[in-house]
Design a protein around this motif. Sequence first.
Motif, short mmCIF file in Angstrom:
data_model
loop_
_atom_site.label_atom_id
_atom_site.label_comp_id
_atom_site.label_asym_id
_atom_site.label_seq_id
_atom_site.Cartn_x
_atom_site.Cartn_y
_atom_site.Cartn_z
N ILE A 1 -12.88 15.17 -9.99
CA ILE A 1 -13.52 15.52 -8.72
C ILE A 1 -12.56 15.12 -7.61
CG2 ILE A 1 -15.51 15.12 -7.22
CD1 ILE A 1 -17.00 14.17 -9.78
N GLU A 2 -12.10 16.06 -6.85
CA GLU A 2 -11.12 15.74 -5.81
C GLU A 2 -11.63 14.66 -4.86
OE1 GLU A 2 -8.80 17.70 -1.98
OE2 GLU A 2 -9.94 19.01 -3.32
N GLY A 3 -12.90 14.76 -4.49
CA GLY A 3 -13.46 13.80 -3.53
C GLY A 3 -13.52 12.38 -4.06
N GLU A 4 -13.39 12.18 -5.35
CA GLU A 4 -13.32 10.84 -5.93
C GLU A 4 -11.88 10.34 -6.02
OE1 GLU A 4 -17.15 10.03 -8.86
OE2 GLU A 4 -15.23 10.61 -9.75
N ASP B 1 -8.00 11.17 0.74
CA ASP B 1 -8.97 11.35 1.83
C ASP B 1 -10.39 11.45 1.30
OD1 ASP B 1 -8.58 13.73 0.54
OD2 ASP B 1 -8.40 14.96 2.35
N GLY B 2 -10.61 10.99 0.07
CA GLY B 2 -11.94 11.03 -0.52
C GLY B 2 -12.69 9.72 -0.35
N LEU B 3 -13.54 9.41 -1.31
CA LEU B 3 -14.43 8.25 -1.20
C LEU B 3 -13.73 6.93 -1.50
CD1 LEU B 3 -17.61 9.70 -2.98
CD2 LEU B 3 -17.29 9.32 -0.53
N TYR B 4 -12.61 6.97 -2.22
CA TYR B 4 -11.98 5.72 -2.65
C TYR B 4 -10.48 5.73 -2.32
CZ TYR B 4 -16.31 5.81 -5.33
OH TYR B 4 -17.63 5.90 -5.69
N PRO B 5 -10.13 5.73 -1.04
CA PRO B 5 -8.71 5.82 -0.67
C PRO B 5 -7.88 4.65 -1.21
CG PRO B 5 -10.09 5.28 1.23
CD PRO B 5 -11.01 5.69 0.13
N ALA B 6 -8.48 3.47 -1.36
CA ALA B 6 -7.71 2.31 -1.84
C ALA B 6 -7.33 2.47 -3.30
CB ALA B 6 -8.52 1.03 -1.64
N LEU B 7 -8.10 3.24 -4.07
CA LEU B 7 -7.84 3.43 -5.49
C LEU B 7 -7.13 4.74 -5.79
CD1 LEU B 7 -11.26 2.27 -7.00
CD2 LEU B 7 -9.14 0.97 -6.90
N SER B 8 -6.93 5.56 -4.76
CA SER B 8 -6.45 6.91 -4.98
C SER B 8 -5.10 6.95 -5.68
CB SER B 8 -6.36 7.67 -3.65
OG SER B 8 -5.79 8.94 -3.83
N ALA B 9 -4.13 6.15 -5.23
CA ALA B 9 -2.80 6.20 -5.83
C ALA B 9 -2.85 5.89 -7.32
CB ALA B 9 -1.87 5.23 -5.11
N GLU B 10 -3.65 4.89 -7.69
CA GLU B 10 -3.78 4.53 -9.10
C GLU B 10 -4.46 5.64 -9.89
OE1 GLU B 10 -5.66 0.96 -11.92
OE2 GLU B 10 -5.98 0.94 -9.76
#
Length: 969
Positions: free
Chosen positions: A588-591, A595-604
């Motif tokens: 799910i892109e938004g997860e 720019d989704g719900l979890y920007p701090a975890l996005s890179a991982e």
Amino acid sequence: MFHVRISGYKRLKTANRCAGSFFRERYRLPTELNALVLGNLAPRTTGSVRLLLRCALSACLFGWLVCVQAASPSVALHYGADAPLEELKAFDIVVVEPDHGFDPKRYRKPYSELYAYIAIGEVQPSRDYAAAIPAKRLLTTNTDWGSKVIDLSWPELPVFVADAIVSPLWEKGYRGFFLDTLDSYRLVSGIDEAAQQKGLIAVIETLHRRFPGIRLILNRGFEIVPAVRDKISMVAAESLFRGWNAAARRYVEVPASDREWLLGQLRRVRDEFGVPVLAIDYLPPQARGQMRETAERIRALGIEPWVTDGQIGTVGIGRREIVPRRMLMLYDGSPGGLLIEHPALRFAAMPIQHMGYTIDFRDLNKPLPAGSLAARYAGIVIWANAPVARGRQVADWLQQQIDQGMKVAIFSSFPFAAEGRLASRLGLRSVAVSGTPGRLTVASQDAMMGFEAPLQPDRRNLTTLQLADEQGRSLLKLADARGQTFDAAALTRWGGYVLDPYAVVGLPGTEQSRWIVDPFAFMQQALALPDLPLPDTTTENGRRLMFIHIDGDGYPSRAELPGTPLAGEALLTQVLQRYRLPTTMSVIEGEVAPDGLYPALSAEMEAIARRTFALPYIEIASHSFSHPFDWSRAELAAPKKKDDESYHLEIPGYQMNLEREIVGSVDYIRKNLVPPGKPVRIMLWSGDAAPQAQALRIAENAGLLNMNGGNTVITRSFPSLTAVSPLGYAIDGIFQTFAPVMNENVYTNLWRGPFYGFERVIETFQMTDFPRRLKPIDIYYHTYSASKQASLKALHKVYDWSLAQSPNLIHASDFIRKALDFETIVLAREDGGWRVRGNGELRTLRAPPTMGYPDRPASKGVAGYVAGNEGNYIHLAGGDTFLRFAATRTGAVHLTDANARVSDWQSLGAGLRFSLKGYQAIEFSLANASRCSVLANGRALTPRKSSGGVQSFGISDAAATIETRCRDR
């Protein structure tokens, strides 16, 4: 080599001409070889060329006594705007009216092609090029059709036809043309016929010069055939036995003298000039028996037949007769209601599809199909909860269809008040009941009643009908306290009915239902469905299909594992890399996105997704941008209005947009997570998985396959076919493929526990395999199943059980393409056998035992067969199959089963050569191979086991070329 006895020099020359025409047309042999074939085999011809020519002749002469019969393509004509092209692909050539906007490039198949109808000798004033014809070149009016007769001696006519008529159609992709009205000049008294014929020859020569490779069928024009025989593919003529009088608007029998003259012309074209011939006859569309008989009479003369209606607007009968695989399903839709929630789809669709039929849904509250339906539909099924507002119109329409031979099966309620004259027309009578009927009892019941639950007569839903026709048979007769009887379910001369509550009943206090009537037996008998070899999406090469698909929900969850990794990481290491099986994975892109719900975890998360999507056995899908929970509401969302976000993930600043959900999410995955060149193939619907027309159209226009939805949850605690969903359904012509089996969310009480609950999906797999194989194995779950120890253990149990079944592994996209192929496969009777044509994705037919055994040597494109619960699973080698049955098993070598796809299938005398390619180490079995050596990629194989005439083999590769070299028996 096939041997045909031909007496006399004349027949030998005919055969040679036929071989030349056939091979020139089909294989485009060099001119020098054409000349050799057209002439006799000269003594100085080299041995190799002579051998080639003998092979050409023997191939041409196979089958009928006259060789042109083998060379002749099967032809259909349909000039209607609604020409059912998917069915008509049963024919090699389909002639259509090109102004209806068909796309010949999109239609073109290896085995079938659209030809454009064009009138040469006449023009309708409505044609866009009509005004460009000089008035002095319009000789007279054909009053039967309201068209103008063109002067064929007009010097500019050849260029005009090429530029104004053929060139635009050539640009659209047409390569074949049916040239009509070639003899219309004869409507003009005293005309110079020789000049007209010379002009017509010039037109054909110009077309061949201007459009290399053009293929032409002439409608009559017998006089010019000697001059153009090397430039035409076929000659047609109308009304050999039965004709259409356009002026009187009636069907007529052709006088014997006219028939003999026309037959002489056709025979001359065929026998002297080696050109295949076609006879087009006309009968009323409802006269299917006469059509069949007339086509057989024409065929017996060595002429290709096409018998259709006078307007050439229905599916006729030719060398092949299409067997309708469509069922018309009528339901009482309510304003704002969704078809996906109606019993017609929830309950009746699955049995219909399992019996091999596709479904066209139509709302009873809207206009119903006009005209004769017998050539297109196998039957009509109605599921109404009560009479509809336009019940009288529905009753009249239904009576018309019954009068034309259509069979009807009615569930729950008649869509009109079945009383008085309306009841009488159906062989029923409405019984007047005075007072309270009292307690109802079962006076008699058929074996098909009480299928999944016992009968419980309910006087609150009593419909006071009785059979009044001796041809009827009561399936459920109820009696009241006074001894008055009522037929709540019956088979009738027109079909049958099962009234509420004796079709499906809900269990009080639960969400479960049960079938009271056996839907398979009822519809088989009510609709008089014949035994047919029908397409099956559960199996390929005798092995049950298996695939895995994962919705991306829960990617950022923490797993109950050392170090508490993200669920996406746990899924990768604990499942995907462990089993290394073909799997369709989504996010799910938004997860996941920054720019989704979890920007701090996005890179991982993005890094995990990249590692996952890079695995060669992982197929990539999108699970949307904001995970809509309610797709019908998403479709109604106004982009400029405030969004309350209650039906999708609350992503900051986002306003619902279907393009963004589908196309935007796919673009994000392609640009950020996918290795170069690896495609994103599929849209996996989220939430209620009930997209409507706009969402489906967006996905299709983006080139995406789509899947999810359905609610197959049958288990030992819910042991009902009402818990088995259909294959899918079409909205506005776009098919949504349902997930064959539901995900772990259902088995874990909406992820509230027990978290090991998904192991019960094994019950579902078992109950959808026996007594009928209704579904493939589909291990369908979410990323969050990797977040808990109990759910991980359940996954391992499900994977291990599934692999122990020795399935045929595929990707979700493979299954979806099979579902789409199921929708459009066409089945036709031909020469005592069956022509089956599809896209080559669906490779299994299921035939009941009554049909006998596939005769592989007498068939084409049949790799083998194996016995199943409901008959034989027949293995197809491609998209164009001719299947013939035998009463007993033949001794020919054939494929019994394999866990991979067959390609390049060849019969080599008593042996075989074919390729297998799959997603795992190859396993396969052969029947009747005891006298054969079996090789894989040129190396001899030793059977792993032999039993009952079947030898089983295995190799470590996922692809191989198999060859059997067999001694004569």
